[in-house]
Design a protein around this motif. Structure first.
Motif, short mmCIF file in Angstrom:
data_model
loop_
_atom_site.label_atom_id
_atom_site.label_comp_id
_atom_site.label_asym_id
_atom_site.label_seq_id
_atom_site.Cartn_x
_atom_site.Cartn_y
_atom_site.Cartn_z
N VAL A 105 0.84 -1.20 0.00
CA VAL A 105 0.00 0.00 0.00
C VAL A 105 0.88 1.25 0.00
CG1 VAL A 105 -1.72 1.30 1.34
CG2 VAL A 105 -1.93 -1.19 1.11
N ALA A 106 1.94 1.22 0.79
CA ALA A 106 2.86 2.36 0.83
C ALA A 106 3.53 2.58 -0.52
CB ALA A 106 3.91 2.14 1.92
N ARG A 107 3.92 1.51 -1.17
CA ARG A 107 4.56 1.64 -2.49
C ARG A 107 3.57 2.20 -3.51
NH1 ARG A 107 9.29 -1.10 -3.62
NH2 ARG A 107 9.08 -0.03 -5.61
N GLN A 108 2.30 1.80 -3.44
CA GLN A 108 1.29 2.36 -4.34
C GLN A 108 1.11 3.86 -4.07
OE1 GLN A 108 -1.90 -0.31 -3.35
NE2 GLN A 108 -1.38 -1.75 -4.99
N ALA A 109 1.17 4.24 -2.80
CA ALA A 109 1.06 5.66 -2.44
C ALA A 109 2.26 6.44 -2.96
CB ALA A 109 0.92 5.81 -0.93
N MET A 110 3.44 5.82 -2.92
CA MET A 110 4.64 6.47 -3.46
C MET A 110 4.51 6.65 -4.96
SD MET A 110 7.53 7.94 -3.09
CE MET A 110 8.16 7.56 -1.45
N ARG A 111 4.01 5.65 -5.65
CA ARG A 111 3.81 5.75 -7.10
C ARG A 111 2.84 6.91 -7.41
NH1 ARG A 111 4.53 3.33 -11.79
NH2 ARG A 111 2.87 3.21 -13.33
N HIS A 112 1.75 6.99 -6.65
CA HIS A 112 0.77 8.06 -6.83
C HIS A 112 1.45 9.43 -6.64
CE1 HIS A 112 -3.26 9.88 -6.74
NE2 HIS A 112 -2.75 10.68 -5.80
N PHE A 113 2.25 9.57 -5.61
CA PHE A 113 2.98 10.81 -5.34
C PHE A 113 3.90 11.17 -6.50
CE2 PHE A 113 6.95 12.75 -3.80
CZ PHE A 113 6.46 13.96 -3.33
N CYS A 114 4.64 10.19 -7.01
CA CYS A 114 5.58 10.46 -8.09
C CYS A 114 4.87 10.86 -9.38
CB CYS A 114 6.47 9.24 -8.34
SG CYS A 114 7.65 8.93 -6.99
N ILE A 115 3.71 10.28 -9.64
CA ILE A 115 2.97 10.58 -10.87
C ILE A 115 2.22 11.91 -10.76
CG2 ILE A 115 1.03 9.84 -12.32
CD1 ILE A 115 1.92 6.93 -11.73
N THR A 116 1.55 12.13 -9.62
CA THR A 116 0.65 13.28 -9.49
C THR A 116 1.23 14.43 -8.68
OG1 THR A 116 -0.43 12.54 -7.46
CG2 THR A 116 -1.33 11.71 -9.56
N GLY A 117 2.22 14.15 -7.83
CA GLY A 117 2.73 15.17 -6.92
C GLY A 117 1.86 15.37 -5.70
N LYS A 118 0.85 14.50 -5.53
CA LYS A 118 -0.10 14.64 -4.43
C LYS A 118 -0.09 13.39 -3.55
CE LYS A 118 -3.08 17.77 -6.96
NZ LYS A 118 -2.29 18.90 -6.58
N LEU A 119 -0.64 13.55 -2.35
CA LEU A 119 -0.77 12.40 -1.44
C LEU A 119 -1.89 11.49 -1.91
CD1 LEU A 119 -0.35 14.18 2.00
CD2 LEU A 119 1.36 12.93 0.68
N SER A 120 -1.70 10.21 -1.75
CA SER A 120 -2.68 9.22 -2.18
C SER A 120 -3.97 9.33 -1.36
CB SER A 120 -2.11 7.81 -2.03
OG SER A 120 -3.12 6.85 -2.27
N PRO A 121 -5.12 9.34 -2.04
CA PRO A 121 -6.39 9.34 -1.31
C PRO A 121 -6.70 7.97 -0.70
CG PRO A 121 -6.79 9.26 -3.67
CD PRO A 121 -5.30 9.43 -3.49
N ASP A 122 -5.91 6.95 -1.04
CA ASP A 122 -6.12 5.61 -0.50
C ASP A 122 -5.53 5.43 0.89
OD1 ASP A 122 -7.41 4.95 -2.86
OD2 ASP A 122 -5.57 4.21 -3.79
N ILE A 123 -4.85 6.46 1.38
CA ILE A 123 -4.20 6.40 2.69
C ILE A 123 -4.85 7.47 3.58
CG2 ILE A 123 -2.02 6.87 3.91
CD1 ILE A 123 -1.03 4.78 2.33
N GLN A 124 -5.02 7.13 4.84
CA GLN A 124 -5.45 8.14 5.81
C GLN A 124 -4.19 8.89 6.22
OE1 GLN A 124 -8.49 8.51 7.61
NE2 GLN A 124 -9.61 7.03 6.40
N TRP A 125 -4.26 10.22 6.26
CA TRP A 125 -3.11 11.05 6.61
C TRP A 125 -3.41 11.82 7.88
CZ3 TRP A 125 1.20 10.19 3.92
CH2 TRP A 125 1.07 9.60 2.66
N GLU A 126 -2.41 11.88 8.74
CA GLU A 126 -2.53 12.62 10.00
C GLU A 126 -1.55 13.79 9.95
OE1 GLU A 126 -3.03 10.61 14.02
OE2 GLU A 126 -0.87 10.97 13.93
N GLN A 127 -2.04 14.97 10.29
CA GLN A 127 -1.17 16.14 10.31
C GLN A 127 -0.28 16.09 11.55
OE1 GLN A 127 -3.11 19.82 9.35
NE2 GLN A 127 -1.57 21.01 10.42
N ASP A 128 1.02 16.28 11.33
CA ASP A 128 1.98 16.25 12.45
C ASP A 128 2.01 17.59 13.16
OD1 ASP A 128 2.57 13.71 11.61
OD2 ASP A 128 4.41 14.28 10.59
#
Length: 128
Positions: A105-128
Motif C-alpha cells: 500500500v505504501a509503495r502504491q502511495a509512493m507511485r501516486h505521489f511520483c505521478i501526481t505530486g499529491k498524497l494518495s487518497p487511498d491512505i489516511q493522513w494525519e497532520q503532524d
C-alpha cells in the motif's frame, strides 16, 4: 526527475519506473539488515515523501518543498501499543505502529505521489 536519499546516500531517478526499481533494490538490501526511511523528492516542486523500506509494514511522511508545516504521516489500521522503527540519517527513528500501512500500500502511495505530486487518497493522513 527525483532525488532518492537515505543514510547520507543519494541517487537521481529520471522517471517513475526508475524510482520503483531503486526502491525495489533498496527493499531487498534492507530486508535482511536494517530497515531504512528513504526520501523521494520531486525536483519540480521540492516536495518529498519518505517511505520505510525493508519491512512488511511501512510508514510514509510528507514534507512540502517549502519545508514549512503542515507535515503529514500515514495512518494505518493497527492500534496496538508498540513502535515500528526505521533508520533515518544513521539513527533509529520510531513511529507508533498505528502510523504503519502494508508495504504494498505504501509503495502504491509512493507511485501516486511520483505521478501526481499529491498524497494518495487511498491512505489516511494525519497532520503532524
Amino acid at each position: 526527475m527525483f532525488t532518492i536519499a537515505w543514510n547520507q546516500h543519494e541517487l537521481q531517478a529520471a522517471s517513475v519506473p526508475d524510482v520503483e526499481r531503486i526502491l525495489d533494490e533498496l527493499h531487498e538490501e534492507f530486508a535482511n539488515d536494517e530497515p531504512q526511511l528513504v526520501t523521494v523528492q520531486s525536483e519540480e516542486t521540492g516536495d518529498s515523501l519518505a517511505i520505510g523500506i525493508g519491512r512488511d509494514r511501512s510508514v510514509l511522511n510528507y514534507v512540502s518543498g517549502s519545508k514549512d508545516p503542515p507535515y503529514f504521516t500515514s495512518t494505518g489500521e493497527l492500534d496496538v501499543d508498540e513502535p515500528i522503527a526505521f533508520r533515518f540519517g544513521g539513527e533509529w527513528s520510531e513511529f507508533p505502529i498505528r502510523s504503519s500501512v502494508p508495504s504494498l500500500v505504501a509503495r502504491q502511495a509512493m507511485r501516486h505521489f511520483c505521478i501526481t505530486g499529491k498524497l494518495s487518497p487511498d491512505i489516511q493522513w494525519e497532520q503532524d
